[in-house]
Motif scaffolding. Sequence first.
Motif: not given
Length: 378
Positions: A56-57, A151-154, A179-181
Amino acid sequence: MRASDESAPSPADLAPVFDVYDVSTAGDRLLYVGRPAADARTLERELVALFREYGYRIEIRDDHPDRDRQVPPDSYVLVAQPRGISGFPWRNAVLFVLTVLSTLFAGAFYWYQLPVFSDPLSALEAWPFSAAIIGVLGVHELGHYVMTRYHDVDASLPYFIPLPLYIGSMGAVIRMRERIPTRRALLDIGASGPLAGLAATVVVTVVGLQLEPLAVQEAAATASESATRIQFNNPPLLTIIAELTGTAGKLERGLVHPVVFGGWVGMLVTVLNLLPVGQLDGGHIVRAIVGPRQETIAAAVPGALFALAGYLAFVRGGFDSVGIWAMWGLFATGLAYAGPASPMRDEPLDRERVAVGVLTLVLGALCFTPIPVEIVTP
């Protein structure tokens, strides 16, 4: 209730930072209502990894997605949605096909001057123009998409925007779903699009400069010597490429194959995307380099664009490209007001990443010309 089984975090899992007193579902979303032990940004940072383990995000809100329900002032709603792309991306595919058709039409009608209304299939002859436009736009967005995956950003696949005028498209975008980590990820995602797009732009420009202008272009140029015409002025990067490839003479004549216009579009798109404001690529890069001070820089961008438009209109005494910069001044105002993309963790960048960001902005500056489009009268 899904949030109480093993398919999602339970309220007990969140207890150290979020005292959940209500859990519900809305379609594929999970809604946790509770009292936080920290501010929303800290809460998100603490819980994002936990929810990613379950696929989940998350989004932290102070209002309820169901407008009929109220959230107490001391509470937040944590909205959890499945990550990734589910099912076939029909909307992306349809928009891509429409943009292919739109760029074929624009190339055939405006540049190749083919009888597209009486013979629609003749538009296929404009495929080099279509490939050039879609290539520079698509590679730009795919550069972003690849880095979001790294970067594993959805994020979504690219959405192309068809518009059957000179270019055939209004560009393409991807949508960040979370959000970008870190600042590093923000810099990588922001710079990857312009850098990839510029690589495609250089290739398209080099190929286009090797091609001879179309016969209809030669005829139109001869006929328009005594008529008003639209002129697309060359940014420095286009001139540099022509010099390096021995085709500067073609550029000086002002008559080049329509594929070169695909490279010109790529350069204009790069300049506009690298404006250091809001959530444009330039805003991402500058936010990653200087941190929250980016908002001060962004606040000056609309004024600079309006000043350029004013200079062209009142000092230079014409309206060439005034509309472009005035429109982007308004757009930049809205972007500056909305604010930048803030990473969850705000540690400073290393020198290598700063160098990449500065290089990207410098390359973008080579794509700038104050009067990209000019009305030339005899």
